[in-house]
Design a protein around this motif. Structure first.
Motif, mmCIF file in Angstrom:
data_model
loop_
_atom_site.group_PDB
_atom_site.id
_atom_site.type_symbol
_atom_site.label_atom_id
_atom_site.label_comp_id
_atom_site.label_asym_id
_atom_site.label_seq_id
_atom_site.Cartn_x
_atom_site.Cartn_y
_atom_site.Cartn_z
ATOM 1 N N PRO A 88 67.395 82.583 34.314
ATOM 2 C CA PRO A 88 66.037 82.832 34.797
ATOM 3 C C PRO A 88 64.926 82.217 33.949
ATOM 4 N N TRP A 89 65.216 81.741 32.755
ATOM 5 C CA TRP A 89 64.166 81.242 31.872
ATOM 6 C C TRP A 89 63.598 79.917 32.365
ATOM 7 N N ARG A 90 62.268 79.833 32.368
ATOM 8 C CA ARG A 90 61.537 78.632 32.783
ATOM 9 C C ARG A 90 60.390 78.395 31.800
ATOM 10 N N ALA A 91 59.878 77.184 31.824
ATOM 11 C CA ALA A 91 58.706 76.851 31.012
ATOM 12 C C ALA A 91 57.485 76.845 31.925
ATOM 13 N N TYR A 99 42.142 75.673 26.798
ATOM 14 C CA TYR A 99 43.322 75.531 25.953
ATOM 15 C C TYR A 99 44.560 75.814 26.793
ATOM 16 N N SER A 100 45.621 75.077 26.514
ATOM 17 C CA SER A 100 46.868 75.256 27.262
ATOM 18 C C SER A 100 48.030 75.375 26.294
ATOM 19 N N SER A 101 49.048 76.074 26.741
ATOM 20 C CA SER A 101 50.250 76.207 25.945
ATOM 21 C C SER A 101 51.452 76.367 26.864
ATOM 22 N N ILE A 102 52.582 75.814 26.439
ATOM 23 C CA ILE A 102 53.821 76.019 27.180
ATOM 24 C C ILE A 102 54.395 77.357 26.738
ATOM 25 N N VAL A 103 54.662 78.214 27.717
ATOM 26 C CA VAL A 103 55.165 79.551 27.442
ATOM 27 C C VAL A 103 56.508 79.731 28.149
ATOM 28 N N PRO A 104 57.578 79.995 27.405
ATOM 29 C CA PRO A 104 58.870 80.253 28.046
ATOM 30 C C PRO A 104 58.931 81.700 28.532
ATOM 31 N N GLU A 105 59.226 81.874 29.795
ATOM 32 C CA GLU A 105 59.349 83.230 30.362
ATOM 33 C C GLU A 105 60.187 83.175 31.615
ATOM 34 N N ARG A 106 60.401 84.339 32.203
ATOM 35 C CA ARG A 106 61.237 84.435 33.399
ATOM 36 C C ARG A 106 60.448 84.340 34.691
ATOM 37 N N ASN A 107 59.136 84.548 34.659
ATOM 38 C CA ASN A 107 58.304 84.356 35.845
ATOM 39 C C ASN A 107 56.863 84.129 35.416
ATOM 40 N N ARG A 108 56.020 83.756 36.377
ATOM 41 C CA ARG A 108 54.613 83.425 36.087
ATOM 42 C C ARG A 108 53.844 84.594 35.477
ATOM 43 N N ASN A 109 54.051 85.778 36.027
ATOM 44 C CA ASN A 109 53.312 86.944 35.530
ATOM 45 C C ASN A 109 53.655 87.257 34.081
ATOM 46 N N LYS A 110 54.924 87.169 33.743
ATOM 47 C CA LYS A 110 55.321 87.420 32.359
ATOM 48 C C LYS A 110 54.776 86.340 31.431
ATOM 49 N N ALA A 111 54.730 85.097 31.911
ATOM 50 C CA ALA A 111 54.170 84.008 31.103
ATOM 51 C C ALA A 111 52.685 84.253 30.843
ATOM 52 N N LYS A 112 51.967 84.662 31.870
ATOM 53 C CA LYS A 112 50.535 84.940 31.705
ATOM 54 C C LYS A 112 50.325 86.080 30.713
ATOM 55 N N LEU A 117 48.851 88.154 25.247
ATOM 56 C CA LEU A 117 49.151 88.841 23.990
ATOM 57 C C LEU A 117 48.883 87.939 22.791
ATOM 58 N N MET A 118 49.199 86.646 22.926
ATOM 59 C CA MET A 118 48.921 85.710 21.832
ATOM 60 C C MET A 118 47.414 85.564 21.611
ATOM 61 N N ARG A 134 40.330 84.118 34.292
ATOM 62 C CA ARG A 134 40.044 82.794 33.759
ATOM 63 C C ARG A 134 41.287 81.983 33.417
ATOM 64 N N ALA A 135 42.441 82.558 33.556
ATOM 65 C CA ALA A 135 43.681 81.867 33.190
ATOM 66 C C ALA A 135 44.388 81.320 34.421
ATOM 67 N N THR A 136 45.089 80.220 34.238
ATOM 68 C CA THR A 136 45.930 79.659 35.295
ATOM 69 C C THR A 136 47.335 79.463 34.748
ATOM 70 N N VAL A 137 48.305 79.521 35.639
ATOM 71 C CA VAL A 137 49.702 79.336 35.268
ATOM 72 C C VAL A 137 50.338 78.381 36.265
ATOM 73 N N ARG A 138 51.091 77.424 35.749
ATOM 74 C CA ARG A 138 51.852 76.525 36.623
ATOM 75 C C ARG A 138 53.159 76.178 35.938
#
Length: 141
Positions: A88-91, A99-112, A117-118, A134-138
Protein backbone atom coordinates in the motif's frame (compact mmCIF):
# COMPACT_ATOMS: atom_id res chain seq x y z
CA UNK A 1 14.13 13.87 1.24
CA UNK A 2 15.13 11.93 -1.82
CA UNK A 3 12.99 11.01 -4.78
CA UNK A 4 12.91 7.47 -3.36
CA UNK A 5 11.60 7.79 0.18
CA UNK A 6 11.74 4.95 2.66
CA UNK A 7 8.92 3.43 4.66
CA UNK A 8 8.51 1.52 7.91
CA UNK A 9 7.35 -1.92 6.80
CA UNK A 10 8.17 -5.58 7.19
CA UNK A 11 7.42 -8.36 4.76
CA UNK A 12 6.21 -11.84 5.68
CA UNK A 13 8.47 -13.41 3.04
CA UNK A 14 11.79 -13.30 4.93
CA UNK A 15 13.91 -13.52 1.76
CA UNK A 16 12.18 -10.42 0.38
CA UNK A 17 12.29 -8.75 3.82
CA UNK A 18 16.10 -9.13 3.89
CA UNK A 19 16.37 -7.56 0.43
CA UNK A 20 14.01 -4.76 1.47
CA UNK A 21 16.04 -4.18 4.65
CA UNK A 22 19.36 -4.13 2.78
CA UNK A 23 18.01 -1.44 0.43
CA UNK A 24 16.63 0.67 3.28
CA UNK A 25 12.94 -0.22 2.62
CA UNK A 26 12.43 2.05 -0.40
CA UNK A 27 9.10 2.69 -2.09
CA UNK A 28 10.75 2.13 -5.50
CA UNK A 29 13.27 -0.74 -5.27
CA UNK A 30 14.40 -0.29 -8.89
CA UNK A 31 15.55 3.30 -8.32
CA UNK A 32 18.72 4.39 -6.57
CA UNK A 33 18.52 3.84 -2.82
CA UNK A 34 20.38 5.52 -0.02
CA UNK A 35 21.89 2.18 1.00
CA UNK A 36 22.55 -1.30 -0.34
CA UNK A 37 24.35 -3.51 2.12
CA UNK A 38 23.84 -6.44 4.46
CA UNK A 39 26.43 -7.75 6.93
CA UNK A 40 26.16 -11.30 8.20
CA UNK A 41 28.15 -14.04 9.94
CA UNK A 42 30.19 -15.57 7.13
CA UNK A 43 29.75 -19.12 8.43
CA UNK A 44 25.97 -18.92 8.85
CA UNK A 45 23.35 -20.84 6.90
CA UNK A 46 21.93 -17.54 5.67
CA UNK A 47 25.31 -16.52 4.21
CA UNK A 48 25.44 -19.81 2.33
CA UNK A 49 21.94 -19.04 1.02
CA UNK A 50 23.03 -15.55 -0.07
CA UNK A 51 26.03 -17.08 -1.89
CA UNK A 52 23.71 -19.43 -3.80
CA UNK A 53 21.10 -16.77 -4.61
CA UNK A 54 21.10 -14.59 -7.74
CA UNK A 55 19.59 -11.82 -5.59
CA UNK A 56 22.83 -11.11 -3.72
CA UNK A 57 26.41 -10.18 -4.59
CA UNK A 58 29.16 -10.79 -2.05
CA UNK A 59 31.23 -7.62 -1.67
CA UNK A 60 33.83 -8.92 0.71
CA UNK A 61 34.63 -10.54 4.00
CA UNK A 62 36.52 -9.36 7.05
CA UNK A 63 37.24 -11.79 9.82
CA UNK A 64 33.95 -13.60 10.48
CA UNK A 65 31.67 -11.06 8.75
CA UNK A 66 30.57 -11.27 5.12
CA UNK A 67 29.23 -8.22 3.28
CA UNK A 68 26.58 -8.42 0.56
CA UNK A 69 24.68 -6.05 -1.69
CA UNK A 70 21.43 -6.63 -3.55
CA UNK A 71 21.88 -7.45 -7.23
CA UNK A 72 19.71 -6.08 -10.04
CA UNK A 73 17.89 -9.44 -10.04
CA UNK A 74 17.19 -8.98 -6.31
CA UNK A 75 15.83 -5.47 -6.87
CA UNK A 76 13.55 -6.80 -9.62
CA UNK A 77 12.40 -9.68 -7.41
CA UNK A 78 11.51 -7.24 -4.64
CA UNK A 79 9.65 -4.94 -7.05
CA UNK A 80 7.70 -7.94 -8.38
CA UNK A 81 6.94 -9.11 -4.84
CA UNK A 82 5.69 -5.68 -3.73
CA UNK A 83 3.46 -5.54 -6.79
CA UNK A 84 2.16 -9.07 -6.15
CA UNK A 85 1.25 -8.37 -2.52
CA UNK A 86 -0.17 -4.97 -3.51
CA UNK A 87 2.04 -3.05 -1.09
CA UNK A 88 0.00 0.00 0.00
CA UNK A 89 2.91 2.45 0.36
CA UNK A 90 3.06 5.26 -2.21
CA UNK A 91 4.94 8.52 -2.60
CA UNK A 92 2.85 11.70 -2.51
CA UNK A 93 3.92 15.25 -3.22
CA UNK A 94 2.39 17.52 -0.59
CA UNK A 95 2.56 21.27 -1.22
CA UNK A 96 1.85 24.01 1.31
CA UNK A 97 2.49 27.74 1.05
CA UNK A 98 5.00 27.36 -1.79
CA UNK A 99 6.94 24.48 -0.27
CA UNK A 100 6.67 20.86 -1.37
CA UNK A 101 7.88 17.59 0.00
CA UNK A 102 7.63 13.94 -0.98
CA UNK A 103 5.78 12.10 1.76
CA UNK A 104 5.60 8.29 1.86
CA UNK A 105 2.19 7.10 3.05
CA UNK A 106 -0.60 4.68 2.31
CA UNK A 107 -3.12 7.24 1.02
CA UNK A 108 -3.52 10.96 0.27
CA UNK A 109 -5.18 11.82 3.57
CA UNK A 110 -2.44 10.21 5.62
CA UNK A 111 0.20 11.98 3.51
CA UNK A 112 -1.48 15.34 4.12
CA UNK A 113 -1.73 14.70 7.86
CA UNK A 114 1.90 13.52 8.07
CA UNK A 115 3.06 16.71 6.37
CA UNK A 116 0.85 18.79 8.65
CA UNK A 117 2.55 17.19 11.67
CA UNK A 118 5.95 18.13 10.25
CA UNK A 119 4.89 21.74 9.55
CA UNK A 120 3.01 22.23 12.81
CA UNK A 121 6.09 21.30 14.86
CA UNK A 122 7.49 24.73 14.00
CA UNK A 123 4.20 26.57 13.55
CA UNK A 124 2.12 25.78 16.61
CA UNK A 125 -0.74 28.20 15.84
CA UNK A 126 -1.45 26.52 12.48
CA UNK A 127 -4.66 24.50 12.70
CA UNK A 128 -5.23 21.39 10.66
CA UNK A 129 -8.27 23.05 9.10
CA UNK A 130 -6.20 26.03 7.88
CA UNK A 131 -3.50 23.67 6.63
CA UNK A 132 -6.03 21.60 4.65
CA UNK A 133 -7.45 24.69 2.95
CA UNK A 134 -3.99 25.65 1.64
CA UNK A 135 -2.34 22.29 1.03
CA UNK A 136 -2.48 20.10 -2.07
CA UNK A 137 -1.58 16.45 -2.48
CA UNK A 138 -0.80 14.55 -5.66
CA UNK A 139 0.96 11.33 -6.59
CA UNK A 140 4.71 11.81 -6.86
CA UNK A 141 6.23 10.61 -10.11
Amino acid sequence: MTDNPTVNRWLEDKDMDHIDHALGRPIYPLRATYRNHFAIDATSTRAAGFDASPHWTKRGQRDDMAFYSVSDAGRQALADHLSKIEDPWRAFLVSFDGYSSIVPERNRNKAKYSYYLMVSDGWSELTFSDFCKRATVRNAA
